[in-house]
Design an enzyme around this catalytic site. Structure first.
Site, PDB file in Angstrom:
ATOM      1  N   LYS A 189      -0.544  -7.106  -7.340  1.00  0.00           N
ATOM      2  CA  LYS A 189       0.508  -7.083  -6.307  1.00  0.00           C
ATOM      3  C   LYS A 189       0.453  -5.691  -5.675  1.00  0.00           C
ATOM      4  O   LYS A 189       1.028  -4.725  -6.182  1.00  0.00           O
ATOM      5  CB  LYS A 189       1.869  -7.339  -6.955  1.00  0.00           C
ATOM      6  CG  LYS A 189       2.915  -7.967  -6.058  1.00  0.00           C
ATOM      7  CD  LYS A 189       3.215  -7.223  -4.784  1.00  0.00           C
ATOM      8  CE  LYS A 189       4.191  -6.077  -4.980  1.00  0.00           C
ATOM      9  NZ  LYS A 189       4.294  -5.193  -3.772  1.00  0.00           N
ATOM     10  N   GLU A 264       2.842   4.768 -14.747  1.00  0.00           N
ATOM     11  CA  GLU A 264       2.447   6.021 -14.097  1.00  0.00           C
ATOM     12  C   GLU A 264       3.475   6.284 -13.010  1.00  0.00           C
ATOM     13  O   GLU A 264       3.493   5.574 -11.996  1.00  0.00           O
ATOM     14  CB  GLU A 264       1.041   5.901 -13.486  1.00  0.00           C
ATOM     15  CG  GLU A 264      -0.056   5.627 -14.502  1.00  0.00           C
ATOM     16  CD  GLU A 264      -0.317   6.811 -15.419  1.00  0.00           C
ATOM     17  OE1 GLU A 264       0.183   7.916 -15.145  1.00  0.00           O
ATOM     18  OE2 GLU A 264      -1.004   6.610 -16.433  1.00  0.00           O
ATOM     19  N   CYS A 298       1.182  12.087  -6.256  1.00  0.00           N
ATOM     20  CA  CYS A 298       2.023  12.159  -7.464  1.00  0.00           C
ATOM     21  C   CYS A 298       1.849  13.487  -8.184  1.00  0.00           C
ATOM     22  O   CYS A 298       2.792  14.015  -8.752  1.00  0.00           O
ATOM     23  CB  CYS A 298       1.712  10.991  -8.389  1.00  0.00           C
ATOM     24  SG  CYS A 298      -0.016  10.883  -8.843  1.00  0.00           S
ATOM     25  N   GLU A 396      11.852  14.507  -6.485  1.00  0.00           N
ATOM     26  CA  GLU A 396      10.536  14.274  -5.870  1.00  0.00           C
ATOM     27  C   GLU A 396      10.730  13.952  -4.384  1.00  0.00           C
ATOM     28  O   GLU A 396      11.343  12.944  -4.049  1.00  0.00           O
ATOM     29  CB  GLU A 396       9.818  13.118  -6.568  1.00  0.00           C
ATOM     30  CG  GLU A 396       8.401  12.950  -6.065  1.00  0.00           C
ATOM     31  CD  GLU A 396       7.670  11.756  -6.682  1.00  0.00           C
ATOM     32  OE1 GLU A 396       8.277  10.674  -6.794  1.00  0.00           O
ATOM     33  OE2 GLU A 396       6.489  11.918  -7.031  1.00  0.00           O
TER      34      GLU A 396
HETATM   35  P1  NAD Z   1       7.559   2.099  -5.510  1.00  0.00           P
HETATM   36  O1  NAD Z   1       8.051   2.220  -6.906  1.00  0.00           O
HETATM   37  O2  NAD Z   1       8.546   1.949  -4.434  1.00  0.00           O
HETATM   38  O3  NAD Z   1       6.577   0.855  -5.354  1.00  0.00           O
HETATM   39  C1  NAD Z   1       5.396   0.730  -6.119  1.00  0.00           C
HETATM   40  C2  NAD Z   1       5.042  -0.739  -6.254  1.00  0.00           C
HETATM   41  O4  NAD Z   1       6.069  -1.398  -7.000  1.00  0.00           O
HETATM   42  C3  NAD Z   1       4.951  -1.489  -4.925  1.00  0.00           C
HETATM   43  O5  NAD Z   1       3.888  -2.414  -4.993  1.00  0.00           O
HETATM   44  C4  NAD Z   1       6.282  -2.221  -4.855  1.00  0.00           C
HETATM   45  O6  NAD Z   1       6.239  -3.377  -4.065  1.00  0.00           O
HETATM   46  C5  NAD Z   1       6.504  -2.555  -6.313  1.00  0.00           C
HETATM   47  N1  NAD Z   1       7.906  -2.803  -6.693  1.00  0.00           N
HETATM   48  C6  NAD Z   1       9.026  -2.273  -6.139  1.00  0.00           C
HETATM   49  N2  NAD Z   1      10.125  -2.757  -6.768  1.00  0.00           N
HETATM   50  C7  NAD Z   1       9.691  -3.588  -7.738  1.00  0.00           C
HETATM   51  C8  NAD Z   1      10.348  -4.384  -8.717  1.00  0.00           C
HETATM   52  N3  NAD Z   1      11.672  -4.419  -8.833  1.00  0.00           N
HETATM   53  N4  NAD Z   1       9.592  -5.133  -9.556  1.00  0.00           N
HETATM   54  C9  NAD Z   1       8.251  -5.105  -9.469  1.00  0.00           C
HETATM   55  N5  NAD Z   1       7.558  -4.377  -8.550  1.00  0.00           N
HETATM   56  C10 NAD Z   1       8.282  -3.623  -7.705  1.00  0.00           C
HETATM   57  O7  NAD Z   1       6.626   3.373  -5.280  1.00  0.00           O
HETATM   58  P2  NAD Z   1       5.916   3.822  -3.923  1.00  0.00           P
HETATM   59  O8  NAD Z   1       6.959   4.380  -3.021  1.00  0.00           O
HETATM   60  O9  NAD Z   1       5.030   2.718  -3.467  1.00  0.00           O
HETATM   61  O10 NAD Z   1       4.959   5.008  -4.457  1.00  0.00           O
HETATM   62  C11 NAD Z   1       5.324   6.346  -4.528  1.00  0.00           C
HETATM   63  C12 NAD Z   1       5.675   6.713  -5.960  1.00  0.00           C
HETATM   64  O11 NAD Z   1       4.566   6.468  -6.804  1.00  0.00           O
HETATM   65  C13 NAD Z   1       5.979   8.199  -6.121  1.00  0.00           C
HETATM   66  O12 NAD Z   1       7.099   8.343  -6.952  1.00  0.00           O
HETATM   67  C14 NAD Z   1       4.729   8.749  -6.817  1.00  0.00           C
HETATM   68  O13 NAD Z   1       4.913   9.920  -7.568  1.00  0.00           O
HETATM   69  C15 NAD Z   1       4.338   7.586  -7.661  1.00  0.00           C
HETATM   70  N6  NAD Z   1       2.933   7.669  -8.038  1.00  0.00           N
HETATM   71  C16 NAD Z   1       2.626   7.980  -9.343  1.00  0.00           C
HETATM   72  C17 NAD Z   1       1.291   8.115  -9.730  1.00  0.00           C
HETATM   73  C18 NAD Z   1       0.939   8.449 -11.150  1.00  0.00           C
HETATM   74  O14 NAD Z   1      -0.202   8.246 -11.505  1.00  0.00           O
HETATM   75  N7  NAD Z   1       1.863   8.928 -11.960  1.00  0.00           N
HETATM   76  C19 NAD Z   1       0.275   7.909  -8.792  1.00  0.00           C
HETATM   77  C20 NAD Z   1       0.624   7.588  -7.485  1.00  0.00           C
HETATM   78  C21 NAD Z   1       1.964   7.458  -7.119  1.00  0.00           C
END
Ligand code: NAD
Length: 503
Positions: A189, A264, A298, A396
C-alpha cells in the site's frame, strides 16, 4: 545519467491513469473510485489513481494468501525464486532514468537527487537475493546421545507493506525485496501522494513474470486501504515506514490479529559540532543533511548543536551557504531544493515558521521567485536563538528548516541532544577520536555517524530507538523479520517416554 535529450522526451510524455495490481492483473478499484494525483511544482493534476478500499484490500490479500498457501513461490527451488529477484533488479536498471524522472515529477524532489536515490533500488533486490543465499542456514544442537535438534527459516506468509512519500521507490523496494526473496507474498500500500513509481514497480514485476498473486499493489488512502490491510486476519506481517503517530495507530489496530510489526518512524536528529571539528566538512555535511531531499528526510539533521566558541563563525558560514541554495523546478538538473509534496504539508511546514516567531526565535529565510509561485515552496530556513524545549527544537517539521542551538561542553551537548522524544539518527563532528566514540555511544539514537554524512552500507542495521521505531531493517535484520525460525527435534535413540495408563 539521463541526457538532457532523454529528460526532454520524458517531460513530453503524458502520464496515463494508474490501476491497482492484483493477482497478476492491472485492474480498476471494485467500486470504480479514483483520486487525483497532483504535481507539487505546478499544483496541476498529473493523472487519476484507482482508489483501493476495503474490498480491494480483501481481494489483494486473498490473492496473496492463495499464492502463499497453494502457489509455487515458497516451495520452488531457491535458485529459481532468486532468479526472479535478480530479473527484477535487471529490469529496474533498464528503467532507472524513467523512475528518477517519475519520482521528481510526483514528489518535487530534485532530479539530481532522485537519480542517486533510485540507483540504489536495483541493488536492494540483488543484495537481498544474495543475503537469502547466505543466510538460509540453521543451527544444530546435539542433546546427549538422544537428540539432534536443528533450526530452519521459513517464510511467514502474507506481508503487508505500507510506505511513505518521501523516498517512495527506494523505501518500497527496501521492503519488497526482502519480503519476496525470503518466500513471502506481498500486498503493498504505497503513499497516496506519490503513486507513480509504485505503479512502475508493479509494471516491472509484471514483466518479470512472477507467479500470480505473489506481488500486489493497492493504491489508496491510509485510513481506509492501509487500515484494512493492517486489520486483515490473513496478513501476518506489517512493515511500516511513516509518521510516529501513524505507527502507533497501526500497532493498536494490528493487535487483535497479532501481527509482527516493523516500525520505521519520525526523527528530530541532532548534529553536534565541536570546536575542534573539521569546520568546512562539518558545514558541508550539515547543509546537505538538512536541505537535501527538500528536508523531507527521516534522518535529516534538523537540530544543530554548536559549541559556543565556534557559534558565530559557523552561523555566518551557514547563512551564506543557505542563501546560495538553488530553489527551483525539480526537473531542472541544477535545482538543489524543490517544492514540498503537497499543499497540506506545505501549510504544516509554514506553520512552524510562525510558531518559531511566536516562540521568540530569529527566523532566517529567503524569498521564492515569482515564477515558482504555483509550487509548494518553502525557502531553506535557519531558526536561530532557539531553546531546546521549544516546539521547533522538539517536533519533526520535515521540511528545509534547521533549528540551531549551542552548548558549552561535551556533557551539555549529550544532555541536550537526548532531551527529545525521537531517536533515529545522530551526527558527531570532532577531531578527538575518543570523544567521537564517547558521544556516539551516549547519544540515544539507532544510527550514529562520526565525522560523516549519512552514508549507508546495506549490510548494516537501519532503524531508530525511542519514538523513532521498533525493530531494524537492512541486512540480516530484515531477514529475521521476514522469516520464522522453527526448531525441529529429532530423536536418534530410545529416550525415556512416560507410560501413562500402562498397567
Ligand atoms: P504517514 O504516516 O502519514 O503515511 C505513511 C503511510 O501510512 C502512507 O502510505 C499512508 O497512506 C499510510 N497510513 C496513514 N494512516 C494509516 C492508517 N491509519 N493505517 C494504515 N496505514 C496508514 O507518513 P508520511 O507523511 O507519508 O511520511 C513522512 C513520515 O515518515 C515522517 O515522519 C518521516 O520521518 C517518516 N519516515 C521515516 C523513515 C524511517 O526509516 N524511520 C523513513 C522515511 C520516512
Amino acid at each position: 545519467m539521463v541526457s538532457s535529450h532523454e529528460l526532454i522526451s520524458l517531460k513530453h510524455e503524458t502520464q496515463k491513469d494508474i490501476s491497482l495490481y492484483i493477482n497478476g492483473e492491472f485492474t480498476s478499484a471494485l467500486r470504480g473510485s479514483t483520486f487525483k494525483n497532483m504535481n507539487p511544482f505546478t499544483n496541476e493534476q498529473i493523472n487519476e489513481v484507482a482508489e483501493g478500499q476495503t474490498d480491494d484490500i480483501n481481494k489483494a490479500v486473498a490473492a496473496a494468501r492463495e499464492a502463499f498457501d497453494h502457489g509455487p513461490w515458497k516451495t520452488m527451488k531457491l535458485s529459481k525464486r532468486l532468479s526472479y529477484i535478480y530479473r527484477i533488479a535487471d529490469l529496474i536498471d533498464e528503467e532507472i532514468e524513467r523512475i528518477a524522472y517519475l519520482e521528481a515529477l510526483d514528489t518535487g524532489l530534485p532530479i539530481s537527487q532522485t537519480r542517486k536515490m533510485v540507483s540504489r533500488a536495483s541493488e536492494n533486490f540483488r543484495f537481498y537475493a544474495r543475503m537469502v543465499e547466505n543466510r538460509l542456514v540453521g543451527d544444530a544442537y546435539q542433546v546427549d546421545d538422544e537428540f539432534i535438534n536443528y533450526t530452519i527459516n521459513v517464510p511467514v506468509g502474507v506481508a503487508g507493506l505500507i510506505t511513505p512519500w518521501n523516498a517512495p521507490f527506494m523505501l518500497e523496494t527496501w521492503k519488497v525485496a526482502p519480503a519476496l526473496a525470503t518466500g513471502n507474498t506481498v500486498v503493498l500500500k504505497p503513499a497516496e501522494l506519490s503513486p507513480l513509481s509504485a505503479n512502475l514497480l508493479a509494471e516491472v514485476i509484471h514483466k518479470a513474470d512472477l507467479p500470480k498473486g505473489v506481488f500486489n499493489v493497492v493504491h489508496g488512502f491510509g485510513e481506509i486501504a492501509g487500515d484494512a490491510l493492517v486489520k486483515h486476519p490473513d496478513v501476518q506481517l506489517i512493515s511500516f515506514t511513516g509518521e510516529t503517530k501513524t505507527g502507533s495507530t497501526i500497532i493498536k489496530n494490528s493487535a487483535d490479529t497479532l501481527k509482527s510489526c516493523s516500525m520505521e518512524l519520525g526523527g528530530k536528529s541532532p548534529i553536534i559540532v565541536f570546536e575542534d571539528a573539521d569546520f568546512d566538512r562539518a558545514l558541508d555535511a550539515c547543509v546537505w543533511g538538512i536541505y537535501s531531499f527538500n528536508g523531507e528526510r527521516c534522518t535529516a539533521n534538523s537540530r544543530l548543536f554548536l559549541q559556543e566558541s565556534i557559534k558565530d563563525k559557523f552561523i555566518d558560514a551557514l547563512k551564506t551557504r543557505v542563501s546560495n541554495i538553488r530553489v527551483g523546478d525539480p526537473l531542472d538538473e541544477n535545482t538543489e531544493v524543490g517544492p514540498l509534496i503537497d499543499k497540506g504539508h506545505y501549510s504544516k511546514v509554514k506553520s512552524y515558521l510562525e510558531i518559531a516567531k511566536e516562540e521568540g526565535t530569529d527566523v532566517v529565510t529567503g524569498d521564492i521567485p515569482m515564477e515558482f509561485a504555483r509550487g509548494n515552496f518553502v525557502a531553506p530556513t535557519i531558526i536561530l536563538n532557539a531553546k531546546n524545549n521549544m516546539r521547533v527544537a522538539q517536533e519533526e517539521i520535515f521540511g528545509p528548516v534547521l533549528t540551531v542551538l549551542t552548548f558549552k561542553d561535551e556533557e551539555e551537548a549529550i544532555k541536550l541532544a537526548n532531551e527529545v522524544e525521537y531517536g533515529l539518527a545522530g551526527y558527531v563532528w570532532t577531531n578527538d577520536i575518543k570523544r567521537g566514540h564517547r558521544v556516539a555511544h551516549r547519544v540515544e539514537a539507532g544510527m550514529l555517524w562520526v565525522n560523516a554524512q549519512n552514508v549507508r552500507d546495506l549490510r548494516t542495521p537501519f532503524g531508530g530507538s525511542k519514538s523513532s521505531g521498533i525493530g531494524r531493517e537492512g541486512g540480516h535484520y530484515g531477514f529475521g523479520f521476514y522469516t520464522e525460525q522453527k526448531i525441529i527435534h529429532i530423536s536418534i535413540a530410545d529416550h525415556h517416554i512416560q507410560q501413562f495408563g500402562k498397567r
